[in-house]
Design a protein around this motif. Structure first.
Motif, PDB file in Angstrom:
ATOM      1  N   GLU A 193      -2.414 -16.970 -53.048  1.00  0.00           N
ATOM      2  CA  GLU A 193      -3.406 -17.247 -52.012  1.00  0.00           C
ATOM      3  C   GLU A 193      -2.934 -16.763 -50.645  1.00  0.00           C
ATOM      4  O   GLU A 193      -3.715 -16.235 -49.852  1.00  0.00           O
ATOM      5  N   ALA A 194      -1.649 -16.936 -50.371  1.00  0.00           N
ATOM      6  CA  ALA A 194      -1.097 -16.475 -49.100  1.00  0.00           C
ATOM      7  C   ALA A 194      -1.073 -14.952 -49.030  1.00  0.00           C
ATOM      8  O   ALA A 194      -1.519 -14.343 -48.042  1.00  0.00           O
ATOM      9  N   ILE A 195      -0.565 -14.328 -50.073  1.00  0.00           N
ATOM     10  CA  ILE A 195      -0.473 -12.864 -50.107  1.00  0.00           C
ATOM     11  C   ILE A 195      -1.862 -12.224 -50.052  1.00  0.00           C
ATOM     12  O   ILE A 195      -2.100 -11.280 -49.286  1.00  0.00           O
ATOM     13  N   ASN A 196      -2.772 -12.745 -50.852  1.00  0.00           N
ATOM     14  CA  ASN A 196      -4.121 -12.164 -50.916  1.00  0.00           C
ATOM     15  C   ASN A 196      -4.869 -12.309 -49.595  1.00  0.00           C
ATOM     16  O   ASN A 196      -5.579 -11.394 -49.165  1.00  0.00           O
TER      17      ASN A 196
ATOM     18  N   ILE B 136      -9.216 -11.934 -52.388  1.00  0.00           N
ATOM     19  CA  ILE B 136      -8.669 -13.296 -52.295  1.00  0.00           C
ATOM     20  C   ILE B 136      -8.507 -13.967 -53.663  1.00  0.00           C
ATOM     21  O   ILE B 136      -7.692 -14.878 -53.821  1.00  0.00           O
ATOM     22  N   LEU B 137      -9.264 -13.492 -54.673  1.00  0.00           N
ATOM     23  CA  LEU B 137      -9.116 -14.090 -56.007  1.00  0.00           C
ATOM     24  C   LEU B 137      -8.327 -13.205 -56.966  1.00  0.00           C
ATOM     25  O   LEU B 137      -8.227 -13.512 -58.149  1.00  0.00           O
ATOM     26  N   ARG B 138      -7.751 -12.115 -56.437  1.00  0.00           N
ATOM     27  CA  ARG B 138      -6.969 -11.207 -57.279  1.00  0.00           C
ATOM     28  C   ARG B 138      -5.781 -11.945 -57.897  1.00  0.00           C
ATOM     29  O   ARG B 138      -4.978 -12.574 -57.201  1.00  0.00           O
ATOM     30  N   GLY B 139      -5.677 -11.903 -59.214  1.00  0.00           N
ATOM     31  CA  GLY B 139      -4.573 -12.555 -59.914  1.00  0.00           C
ATOM     32  C   GLY B 139      -4.712 -14.056 -60.039  1.00  0.00           C
ATOM     33  O   GLY B 139      -3.876 -14.713 -60.655  1.00  0.00           O
TER      34      GLY B 139
ATOM     35  N   LEU C 265      -8.289 -15.838 -60.149  1.00  0.00           N
ATOM     36  CA  LEU C 265      -9.448 -16.001 -61.033  1.00  0.00           C
ATOM     37  C   LEU C 265     -10.063 -14.612 -61.242  1.00  0.00           C
ATOM     38  O   LEU C 265     -11.130 -14.296 -60.699  1.00  0.00           O
ATOM     39  N   PRO C 266      -9.397 -13.761 -62.008  1.00  0.00           N
ATOM     40  CA  PRO C 266      -9.825 -12.367 -62.142  1.00  0.00           C
ATOM     41  C   PRO C 266     -11.236 -12.179 -62.699  1.00  0.00           C
ATOM     42  O   PRO C 266     -11.921 -11.221 -62.341  1.00  0.00           O
ATOM     43  N   LYS C 267     -11.690 -13.090 -63.547  1.00  0.00           N
ATOM     44  CA  LYS C 267     -13.034 -12.957 -64.117  1.00  0.00           C
ATOM     45  C   LYS C 267     -14.126 -13.236 -63.085  1.00  0.00           C
ATOM     46  O   LYS C 267     -15.253 -12.779 -63.216  1.00  0.00           O
ATOM     47  N   GLU C 268     -13.788 -14.003 -62.059  1.00  0.00           N
ATOM     48  CA  GLU C 268     -14.757 -14.322 -61.006  1.00  0.00           C
ATOM     49  C   GLU C 268     -14.690 -13.348 -59.832  1.00  0.00           C
ATOM     50  O   GLU C 268     -15.671 -13.164 -59.114  1.00  0.00           O
ATOM     51  N   ALA C 269     -13.521 -12.751 -59.643  1.00  0.00           N
ATOM     52  CA  ALA C 269     -13.272 -11.938 -58.449  1.00  0.00           C
ATOM     53  C   ALA C 269     -14.305 -10.824 -58.280  1.00  0.00           C
ATOM     54  O   ALA C 269     -14.483  -9.981 -59.155  1.00  0.00           O
ATOM     55  N   GLY C 270     -15.005 -10.853 -57.138  1.00  0.00           N
ATOM     56  CA  GLY C 270     -15.955  -9.799 -56.811  1.00  0.00           C
ATOM     57  C   GLY C 270     -17.291  -9.902 -57.508  1.00  0.00           C
ATOM     58  O   GLY C 270     -18.089  -8.961 -57.468  1.00  0.00           O
TER      59      GLY C 270
ATOM     60  N   GLY D 113     -15.724 -20.500 -48.895  1.00  0.00           N
ATOM     61  CA  GLY D 113     -15.214 -20.877 -47.581  1.00  0.00           C
ATOM     62  C   GLY D 113     -14.334 -19.792 -46.980  1.00  0.00           C
ATOM     63  O   GLY D 113     -14.509 -19.393 -45.823  1.00  0.00           O
ATOM     64  N   LYS D 114     -13.379 -19.298 -47.772  1.00  0.00           N
ATOM     65  CA  LYS D 114     -12.458 -18.268 -47.267  1.00  0.00           C
ATOM     66  C   LYS D 114     -13.197 -16.980 -46.919  1.00  0.00           C
ATOM     67  O   LYS D 114     -12.959 -16.374 -45.870  1.00  0.00           O
ATOM     68  N   VAL D 115     -14.076 -16.549 -47.824  1.00  0.00           N
ATOM     69  CA  VAL D 115     -14.806 -15.298 -47.592  1.00  0.00           C
ATOM     70  C   VAL D 115     -15.682 -15.406 -46.348  1.00  0.00           C
ATOM     71  O   VAL D 115     -15.707 -14.492 -45.513  1.00  0.00           O
TER      72      VAL D 115
END
Length: 349
Positions: free
Chosen positions: A174-177, A207-210, A212-217, A281-283
């Protein structure tokens, strides 16, 4: 509408010739209006409604409906276009950004004055401080969502590549992304890229890379229920139209609405739409700060403490559920003013 006009005329025992004389409209046109072979102009509709005592809303709805059908016909994209238009009309009719209160305007003026002063300080020094503030923003944004890394730990993960004992892999990612998401925004701004829906998708992917990959994008494909049932996010099928309407509004208002009002409004509408299962929220905060950075303002960082978080959620909820945007815009403006003042003091030291 043709039936509406004919029945109203007959109810008043008027002939087409008499209507034509009273309104100064050719008799042949009146007949064509009633047969449906010709559509009256808006001005003619108003005159007919007044003379024939037809309810104004009823006749205008009928006239607009026929005008729309005439324009789009049976086009395969007609229904999608109508849904998108509906959302945009609703959004543009909102009074949320039409008027600025005296309190808000005074605050915006103070912010712009502080921003102007900040520009007088050395750029290199300001940039080095900005880098530290970005780490703090990553820490605070993740803290709001439940991440337990401290500010110092977040800095070590981002800048030193260290792993923190006792912290989950998710918290590290979460920090890195989030830091990568900030860099994505900076690159987009550097290249003068236009802000739009693809940025929402890209930021969510990052932000969801690695994690929740199935949800990311991907927009959510299921209806969801918010714990606080005071508002209901739109149905999944309506998400693309909602997002399109939002960025259409943004394009129309980006040069006329104050950037802080613009940024807060786009953020609030994204949360209200709730396009994703996780990460809204983050996005939405990243998009808000994208707009602020685009216009030369520093990141509006909501500090990591319970009072700030509670006020953030409370004013955001009011903006979404009660269509009273003032409190949330004021909250973001106050956050921005404090951040600008702190940044100015730090640069001067």
């Amino acid at each position: 509408m043709k039936t509406l006009l004919k029945e109203a005329r007959e109810l008043k025992n008027l002939k087409t010739r008499e209507v034509a004389q009273l309104l100064g409209i050719d008799q042949a046109l009146i007949s064509k209006f009633e047969s449906g072979s010709r559509k009256p102009t808006k001005d003619q509709v108003i005159k007919l409604a007044t003379l024939l005592e037809i309810d104004f809303e009823t006749i205008m709805v009928s006239w607009l409906k026929e005008k729309i059908i005439h324009e789009i016909g049976q086009n395969e994209f007609a229904l999608k276009a109508l849904r998108a238009a509906e959302q945009e009309i609703k959004f543009n009719s909102s009074p949320s950004v039409k008027k600025v209160s005296t309190i808000l305007q005074q605050l915006l003026d103070e912010i712009d004055l502080c921003k102007a002063k900040l520009k007088t300080f050395p750029l290199i020094e300001a940039n080095s401080i900005t880098e530290a503030l970005e780490v703090e923003y990553t820490f605070c944004s993740n803290w709001i969502e439940g991440n337990t890394l401290t500010l110092a730990e977040t800095d070590l993960v981002i800048n030193e590549g260290q792993t923190i004992s006792g912290k989950s892999m998710r918290e590290h990612l979460e920090a890195i992304n989030h830091q990568e998401a900030i860099e994505f925004i900076q690159n987009r701004i550097k290249n003068n890229a236009p802000l739009g829906e693809p940025d929402v998708i890209s930021l969510h992917t990052i932000i969801l890379r690695g994690i929740l990959p199935k949800e990311a994008g991907h927009y959510r494909s299921v209806a969801i229920t918010i714990k606080d049932k005071s508002f209901s996010p739109c149905e999944p099928a309506a998400i693309p139209q909602e997002i399109e309407a939002l960025f259409n509004w943004y394009e129309q208002n980006k040069n006329s609405v104050h950037p802080i009002i613009l940024a807060a409004t786009v953020k609030e509408r994204l949360v209200a739409t709730h396009p994703f299962i996780n990460g809204n929220g983050k996005v939405s905060r990243l998009i808000m700060n994208y707009i602020l950075l685009q216009h030369g303002y520093p990141i509006a960082n909501i500090k990591a403490n319970s009072d700030n978080r509670n006020l953030y959620y409370r004013t955001l909820k009011t903006a979404i559920t009660k269509e009273n945007k003032d409190s949330f815009v004021l909250f973001i403006a106050q956050i921005e003013k404090k951040n600008l003042e702190n940044l100015t003091r730090t640069v001067k030291q």
